[in-house]
Scaffold this active site. Structure first.
Site, mmCIF file in Angstrom:
data_model
loop_
_atom_site.group_PDB
_atom_site.id
_atom_site.type_symbol
_atom_site.label_atom_id
_atom_site.label_comp_id
_atom_site.label_asym_id
_atom_site.label_seq_id
_atom_site.Cartn_x
_atom_site.Cartn_y
_atom_site.Cartn_z
ATOM 1 N N LYS B 190 -1.104 2.766 -3.135
ATOM 2 C CA LYS B 190 -1.597 3.392 -1.897
ATOM 3 C C LYS B 190 -0.523 4.246 -1.223
ATOM 4 C CE LYS B 190 0.684 0.355 0.782
ATOM 5 N NZ LYS B 190 1.634 0.520 1.849
ATOM 6 N N THR B 247 -2.103 2.756 5.854
ATOM 7 C CA THR B 247 -0.918 3.540 5.527
ATOM 8 C C THR B 247 -1.189 5.030 5.693
ATOM 9 O OG1 THR B 247 -0.420 1.801 3.947
ATOM 10 C CG2 THR B 247 0.927 3.748 3.841
#
Lengths: 333, 333
Positions: B190, B247
């Site tokens: 990610k 994120t």
């Protein structure tokens, strides 16, 4: 080249009209409110919902619904709450021929019938061709030409592909999809999670909390969607996860905004009174609450949002209750 | 009650130590840099990585690695780039008994071996017990007590459950998981998508673009993960999608920040020179690039980030190339 009408001149209907007109498609916009329609024609701009964006010269404002309905492709950009009424009006005015193609772009579930927009259109108009356009498409960004993706869904893949070609630009990337129900449920239900994320924002919570709401929210959307017959993969795509993410984080999302105001302590009634745009999630949460009971699916976030909006539950207690449910494995709800 | 050591005093290791100490667990923190360790002891605060948060009185700073390793539970909070070196040091100093439980909390993939953190620990220490803690856990938010979810993964479900109990608080909700590889890959990969989203931010693009990157990014993570033997459902969970979302949107994410700086036209070398914290994605993108070739998986976003970071490709061209790939159905890549 086939002519297109856009029925409904909110920010999204207007944006799509502008997008098509910039592509030199033959496109007409029609607002269901005569006064608004006249102002579109006079101002060559949607001052109410998309201020500051001038219409391309090729975009025609049509003052006659009858005339607008003569075009082959009819985009229906009406909030779900008013959709059936407008589709009934379309029926009364009359559509000619089975060859019409309707494109449904609303995102919601009717509270009375628990039907999605394309199902409402079919219920009222009979077996017409309907494609569904959905995805993470914040209007203000699309109109600025910011790179955007979305899907066109139809069981008829040839139809989907021809609509894909009509809407695609180099900044607006359209994927074809065949799971109409999944696409519509994803677009509708994400608004509830966006309200929950807005509440978290309003309470001053952070991205960790929102990530939990998004992840667990997607899980409950998938649980319901699967039971209703949609493909769970669909919710992982642009029209599910993609739209969910955008709506939960975009400063422009009305649903997230309503949640934020509620998190700050305002009352739903007072917030709605000041908004000129419709936030679909406020109605959809009622439908989803009913659907979760009807299909016996656990939807804890939907339930908490429902209690906060309609049962006077404190937002802080709703978040606490979500966080303090008994510990389970990730997929048990 | 079992004593816990946290090896590594970055912001996350420190945050976990504080979280456990606030829970009245018997916990010791050890920084692998002696100077930093001494300052932790003197200041009762991590001024370098978590300024302004005083240590609870019960949190002990241990200056001896040997002593720290006497505790039963050893949390390893070391960036992947330095992980093998530190685990080798642990091996030299010596761990007693097979009953040790290691908890791996780093998120990355070693560029040379293409191994995840738990695999590196096992490769160096033999068949020790390892649990993996991962999820959307921005340290600054966790330490403030903002509601957060995460997972503890282990093939040994009893181990996972006992770690779940150790880490859970009423604001830090831990789910049990058994797909260790899936959890680790989700946490590592990610960061690459977060760099891509940061680039979009730096170029002034909007949430529509980021939603596309997140959705298509998750799809390419799932493609690789499945080929490597992980369960695709894992990536839909908190440690996959949840962490990805956080994120990509958090203002605190270092990986997103690096992307943003690059989108604004800065050079990677210059950005890294000014950062005291490690952004794992900068290394992980090399590993993922290799993995996509090794497992023959299409990963267009990973490839574009790699070209921008290491092959001097212009960020704008990378976004254009992503948006203008031939139109396909949503799942063909």
């Amino acid at each position: 080249v086939e002519k297109i009408s856009v029925i409904g001149a909110g920010s999204w209907g207007t944006t799509l009209s502008i997008l098509l007109a910039r592509k030199k498609r033959n496109v007409e916009i029609y607002s269901v409110e005569r006064k608004h329609n006249l102002s579109l024609q006079r101002d060559r701009e949607n001052k109410l919902f998309l201020k500051g964006i001038k219409f391309p010269p090729s975009l025609k404002v049509n003052l006659s619904l009858k005339e607008a309905l003569e075009n082959r492709i009819i985009v229906i950009a009406i909030p779900v709450k008013f959709l059936r009424k407008i589709v009934k009006r379309i029926k009364r005015v009359g559509i000619q021929g089975k060859e019409k193609i309707f494109v449904s772009v609303a995102k919601g579930i009717e509270t009375s019938s628990l039907l999605t927009p394309s199902a409402i259109i079919k219920e009222e108009l009979g077996e017409v061709k309907v494609g569904v356009l959905s995805g993470p498409t914040i209007a203000k960004e699309v109109v600025k030409g910011i790179p955007t993706t979305c899907v066109i869904a139809s069981q008829d893949i040839t139809l989907a592909k021809s609509l894909q070609e009509i809407f695609t630009t180099d900044r607006f990337r359209v994927y074809v999809h065949d799971d109409v129900l999944g696409v519509e449920l994803g677009g509708a239900l994400k608004n509830i999670i966006a309200i929950a994320c807005g509440i978290a924002d309003g309470l001053g919570l952070g991205t960790n909390t929102k990530a939990a709401l998004i992840t667990r929210g997607l899980a409950e959307i998938i649980r319901l969607g699967k039971k209703m017959g949609a493909d769970s993969l669909t919710f992982n795509g642009i029209s599910g996860l993609g739209d969910l993410t955008t709506t939960c984080f975009s400063p422009y999302s009305r649903n997230r905004f309503i949640g934020e105001e509620i998190g700050r302590g305002k009352k739903l009634k007072d917030i709605l009174q000041k908004m000129k745009m419709v936030a679909e999630g406020v109605e959809t949460v009622k439908s989803a609450f009913s659907l979760s009971k009807k299909f016996d699916v656990e939807m804890p976030i939907t339930h908490q949002v429902y209690y906060v909006l309609y049962k006077n539950k404190s937002p802080q207690r709703a978040v606490d209750d979500l966080m303090n449910r008994p510990l389970k494995s990730e997929w048990e709800g």
